[in-house]
Design an enzyme around this catalytic site. Sequence first.
Site, PDB file in Angstrom:
ATOM      1  N   GLU A 140      -8.648   1.719  -6.408  1.00  0.00           N
ATOM      2  CA  GLU A 140      -9.392   0.460  -6.393  1.00  0.00           C
ATOM      3  C   GLU A 140      -8.884  -0.417  -5.267  1.00  0.00           C
ATOM      4  OE1 GLU A 140      -9.310  -1.323 -10.484  1.00  0.00           O
ATOM      5  OE2 GLU A 140      -7.871   0.295 -10.760  1.00  0.00           O
ATOM      6  N   LYS A 183      -7.397  -3.939  -4.003  1.00  0.00           N
ATOM      7  CA  LYS A 183      -6.595  -5.022  -4.575  1.00  0.00           C
ATOM      8  C   LYS A 183      -7.154  -6.341  -4.044  1.00  0.00           C
ATOM      9  CE  LYS A 183      -1.837  -6.637  -5.087  1.00  0.00           C
ATOM     10  NZ  LYS A 183      -1.963  -7.938  -4.411  1.00  0.00           N
TER      11      LYS A 183
END
Length: 295
Positions: free
Chosen positions: A111, A113
């Site tokens: 993912e 940040k």
Amino acid sequence: MTDLERITELRNELHRHNYNYYVKHNPEISDFEFDKLLKELQDLEQKHPEYFDPTSPTQRVGSDLDSGFVQEKHEYPMLSLANSYSLEDLQEFDSRVRKLVGTRDFCYTCELKYDGVAISLQYKDGKLTRALTRGDGIQGDNITNNAKTIGTVPLQLHGNYPKELEIRGEIVMPRKGFEAFNQERIEQGDQPFANPRNAAAGSLKLQSSKEVARRPLQANMYYIPSETPSDSHYENLAIARSWGFNIPDLSEQCKTIDDVYAYIKKWDTKRKELPFDTDGIVIKVDSISLQQELG
């Protein structure tokens, strides 16, 4: 300069940077530069245990607690992420995971940040009941009234949501809104914010929720700490999205560390096309039960 003098110098410098980052919301150096100084201090303290100091920056996480708000304890601590700045570190991480997992099949979830301010939202019977900042990781400021003004924070969930839920994410200020907001401040004779993260952090700590409502803030959620609907973190994100949470569709499942490298390489440049700032990649073992087993 002796090691003790350098240790003292690093401690003082890091305390100052922590204060600027968490309290004044005006950092002087990048996260990368901060982490390099902290790593140097950690190495020196490990070399010289006789210089142990319980108040050293290596002994605690930073805090954004504000005396203007009520502090409340997190149901589950909001811990820091381990940082890495090299592919070698990732290879070492992957090797450790594979050694512990053995022949069992697993994958990673990668993912982006978000470069914002951490927040924890709690819901009962689908209604927002509490919003806490990260604070010192153990307790945070109750900013529920401010969080309610953010359009992407759902006040009422929909679908097949659990009776009680905690979800975590970041409050960001998209770049376009930040530029317009800063221009307005300049025209009014106010000091402009240095960057969108500082603007988001300063906005959440305002005592007037009416003023917070004027700020172009956005909540990007990314994690459910307990009682997850699925053993897959990736699937949990999709399920939470169906309940009404703003979860940017930017994560990917990666079977191998080479897939992880490809994700990192893609977003190293593509992240500049996003409407908000990011400051890294988060890599997690996707299985919640494996996460708990690995520690």
